[in-house]
Design a protein around this motif. Structure first.
Motif: not given
Length: 163
Positions: A105, A107-108, A111
């Motif tokens: 989550e 990392k998302t 990003e």
């Protein structure tokens, strides 16, 4: 002398009669009482031996039961330890799954933030390029003007990225 003999005979007869009477009325009952008491003593000894055997058997049974209780307690302790280990492994697995989910989550989100910043940077770059083009088209520029506009552009782009 005959009287002596007759007295002697009577004495022997009296002694024999007394012996038979004593034997019948005294010796046999006393012997019967002694035999009966001997039987009672033998019975008491046998009962004591039986009680001793029963006590030894009860002691052995109690020791076996104690060993069984110890073995059972050890088995239960081992089972509880195994159950605790399984629960520990399950908790660690669940924690790892949650950590992985949180990491994914994060990392998302990172990003998405990076993409957002890239779009903003592209928009700013486009706006700066447009502004520079407008200024260039609005007047005729010399080489010195080009250098100054490029420096201004770089300065604005550096200030925009810093925010």
């Amino acid at each position: 002398m005959l009287t002596l003999n007759l007295n002697l005979l009577w004495t022997v007869v009296n002694v024999l009669v007394l012996f038979l009477l004593l034997r019948k009325f005294l010796y046999r009952p006393v012997m019967n009482i002694i035999a009966e008491r001997q039987k009672q003593v033998d019975a008491a000894l046998a009962a004591a031996e039986t009680s001793k055997s029963e006590a030894a058997a009860a002691l052995n049974a109690a020791q076996d039961k104690l060993r069984n209780v110890d073995n059972e307690a050890a088995a239960r302790r081992k089972a509880y330890e195994q159950q605790a280990e399984k629960e520990k492994q399950q908790l660690l697995l669940d924690a790892q799954k949650q950590a992985d989910a949180i990491l994914a989550e994060g990392k998302t989100a990172a990003e998405a933030e990076r993409q957002h910043k890239l779009r903003e940077a592209d928009a700013q770059t486009t706006a700066l390029a447009r502004a520079m083009c407008e200024k260039l088209l609005a007047r005729n520029l010399t080489a010195q003007d080009d250098a100054r506009l490029l420096d201004d552009l770089l300065e604005k782009a550096g200030a925009g990225n810093g925010n």
